[in-house]
Write an enzyme that holds these catalytic residues in place. Structure first.
Site, PDB file in Angstrom:
ATOM      1  N   ARG A 109      41.066 -49.326 -20.361  1.00  0.00           N
ATOM      2  CA  ARG A 109      41.292 -48.132 -21.201  1.00  0.00           C
ATOM      3  C   ARG A 109      40.668 -46.854 -20.632  1.00  0.00           C
ATOM      4  NH1 ARG A 109      39.414 -50.156 -26.888  1.00  0.00           N
ATOM      5  NH2 ARG A 109      38.633 -51.935 -25.719  1.00  0.00           N
ATOM      6  N   ARG A 116      20.240 -20.840  -3.597  1.00  0.00           N
ATOM      7  CA  ARG A 116      20.618 -22.125  -2.993  1.00  0.00           C
ATOM      8  C   ARG A 116      19.399 -22.888  -2.479  1.00  0.00           C
ATOM      9  NH1 ARG A 116      25.015 -20.430   1.155  1.00  0.00           N
ATOM     10  NH2 ARG A 116      24.726 -22.614   1.732  1.00  0.00           N
ATOM     11  N   TYR A 141      24.595 -16.641  11.089  1.00  0.00           N
ATOM     12  CA  TYR A 141      25.400 -17.686  11.728  1.00  0.00           C
ATOM     13  C   TYR A 141      26.274 -17.067  12.809  1.00  0.00           C
ATOM     14  CZ  TYR A 141      28.492 -21.816  11.828  1.00  0.00           C
ATOM     15  OH  TYR A 141      29.207 -22.920  12.189  1.00  0.00           O
ATOM     16  N   SER A 156      21.015   0.492   2.132  1.00  0.00           N
ATOM     17  CA  SER A 156      22.204  -0.201   1.636  1.00  0.00           C
ATOM     18  C   SER A 156      23.213  -0.490   2.743  1.00  0.00           C
ATOM     19  CB  SER A 156      22.893   0.665   0.572  1.00  0.00           C
ATOM     20  OG  SER A 156      22.042   0.772  -0.538  1.00  0.00           O
TER      21      SER A 156
END
Ligand code: UD1
Ligand code: CA
Length: 451
Positions: free
Chosen positions: A16, A330, A384, A402
């Site tokens: 089920r 993260r 990276y 900025s």
């Protein structure tokens, strides 16, 4: 006290569920259904046997636990037959505790009460009284003494009215169990070897069946489909939320709070709606978490404010930090005291020193940032190069204008000032203005006519 063997029945297919994986691998809170039962069994029993059939290899492989004894039941010929498969491995001078792999919320205290009864009577049964007993085996009593269990499909109209039912959990002297099991037959409506038939056998040999009636239905509720799984998940969460609130945590709406793991917290913390906590989360004193945040394996300090829609995992958040809205922190990030991580800021594997501010639209990865640094809107660490990840180091008191790109590996000195819109590819010295961009110039507009 004799040692206890757990025999967990988990051979059923669970059709089920309409799922590819075996039913007992469905997840409730932070664990599989079988995982919950194993936790309880392992705390109480010296040996744990799990009877597997459908998807047995998948179940075995999932747990990779050498202390579990796996027993195969190729054909599901009934609960009695299932228990029989474990008996060759069990010695007579012990207690056998039968549990179901799809009944996840059984509690330690209940199992202790039940097994304590075996000493005096040899057989102890866990029952529950249900408003709607449909589907369950009914407990037949005479002068209050248990005489037998009759399955739904074998019961008379009178017996079907009985509301006390068999939970399936029982504790039996192993020697007795072995002898009863050897006498089972399958002369019943379902043609199965019913474990429940041992009750009438024991009564027939003059035994008195001990029983424990469980108070909380959820403890013995089985999971057969996803509706029942969700219902039990809610019951589990509601109960957990009540415990947290009793210990002083303010949940704005306990029905919209999920903790799938372990939570510890100090005083005066408040969690708003739709927050999901996973793994090990700890919160200090006086910290607030706004709606729609997901926080996993994170240590959060005192006086922290986490604004809506923030996602934080495997991180440490210092005292007085201000996170979000819409922040993403993260793994392996250490956010220092009084740091501000603002909206649409992503931080990965970085240490952010005390009092630094990354207020708007930035990516900071593989970075060691000093104290009191100010990161302007849209600053990005280019960590990276397509092959390797590189480190960015930013000294105390630096001011990054900025929309600057810091192309790693790169070091920004203490109190360095980086002009807005720069692409920094070489180290920038302490206490100096560094900028890299074309000089602004204006040309007179030439008006050209097309014919
Ligand atoms: C069983 C009990 C019933 C009780 C109910 C509680 C029997 C005969 N009946 O009924 O009295 O009220 O549980 O939920 O015991 N399993 C195996 N191998 C088998 C058969 C079953 O491992 O050959 C496992 C299933 O995976 C499941 C558990 O045993 O986890 C119970 O089996 P199920 O078929 O659901 O028993 P019920 O008919 O519900
Ligand atoms: Ca069942």
């Amino acid at each position: 006290m004799e040692h206890i063997n757990a025999i967990i029945l988990a051979a059923g297919k669970g059709s089920r569920m309409n799922a590819a994986k075996p039913k007992v691998l469905q997840v409730l809170s932070d664990k599989t259904l079988l995982g919950h039962v194993l936790t309880q069994a392992q705390a109480l029993c010296s040996q744990v046997f799990v009877v597997v059939g459908f998807g047995g290899d998948q179940v075995r492989h999932f747990f990779k636990d050498d202390s579990i004894h796996w027993v195969g039941q190729a054909e599901q010929l009934g609960t009695g037959h299932a228990v029989q498969q474990a008996m060759p491995h069990i010695d007579d001078d012990s207690i056998s505790l039968v549990l179901y792999g799809d009944v996840p919320l059984i509690e330690q205290s209940t199992l202790e009460k039940l097994t304590a009864q075996v000493q005096k009577s040899g057989v102890a049964l866990l029952s529950v009284i249900l408003e709607n007993p449909t589907g369950y085996g009914r407990i037949i009593r005479q002068n209050n003494q248990i005489q037998a269990i009759v399955e739904q499909k074998d019961a008379s109209i009178e017996q079907l009215k009985i509301c006390e039912v068999n939970t399936g959990v029982m504790a039996v002297d192993s020697g007795l169990l072995r002898s009863y099991l050897s006498k089972l037959d399958s002369n019943n409506t379902q043609g199965e070897f019913y474990l429940t038939d041992i009750i009438a056998m024991a009564v027939g040999t003059g035994k008195t069946i001990a029983s424990v009636i469980v108070e909380n239905e959820c403890e013995v509720a089985g999971v057969n489909d996803k509706i029942q799984l969700a219902t039990l998940e809610r019951a589990f969460q509601k109960n957990q939320a009540s415990q947290f609130m009793q210990q002083g945590l303010m949940l704005r709406d306990p029905a919209r709070f999920d903790c799938r793991g372990n939570l510890s917290f100090g005083q005066d913390c408040e969690i708003d709606v739709n927050v999901v906590l996973e793994g090990d989360v700890s919160i200090g004193n006086n910290t607030t978490i706004a709606p729609n945040c997901i926080i996993r394996n994170t240590k959060i300090g005192d006086n922290v404010v986490i604004l809506p829609n923030s996602l934080i995992e495997d991180a440490v958040i210092g005292d007085g930090a201000f996170i979000g809205p819409f922040a993403r922190i993260r793994p392996e990030s250490k956010i220092g005291n009084n740091v501000k991580i603002g909206n649409f800021v992503e931080v990965k594997k970085s240490t952010i020193g005390k009092g630094s501010k990354i207020s708007h639209l930035s990516y900071v990865g593989d970075t060691v940032m000093g104290e009191e640094v100010n990161i302007g809107a849209g600053v990005i660490t280019c960590n990276y190069d397509g092959v390797n990840k590189h480190q960015t180091t930013i000294g105390d008191g630096a001011f990054i204008g900025s929309d600057t790109q810091l192309v790693a590996p790169v070091v920004i000195g203490k109190n360095a000032l980086i002009g807005a819109g720069s692409t920094i590819t070489k180290n920038a010295p302490d206490n100096a203005l560094t900028l890299s961009r074309a000089k602004q110039s204006s040309l007179k507009k030439g008006i050209k006519n097309h014919d």
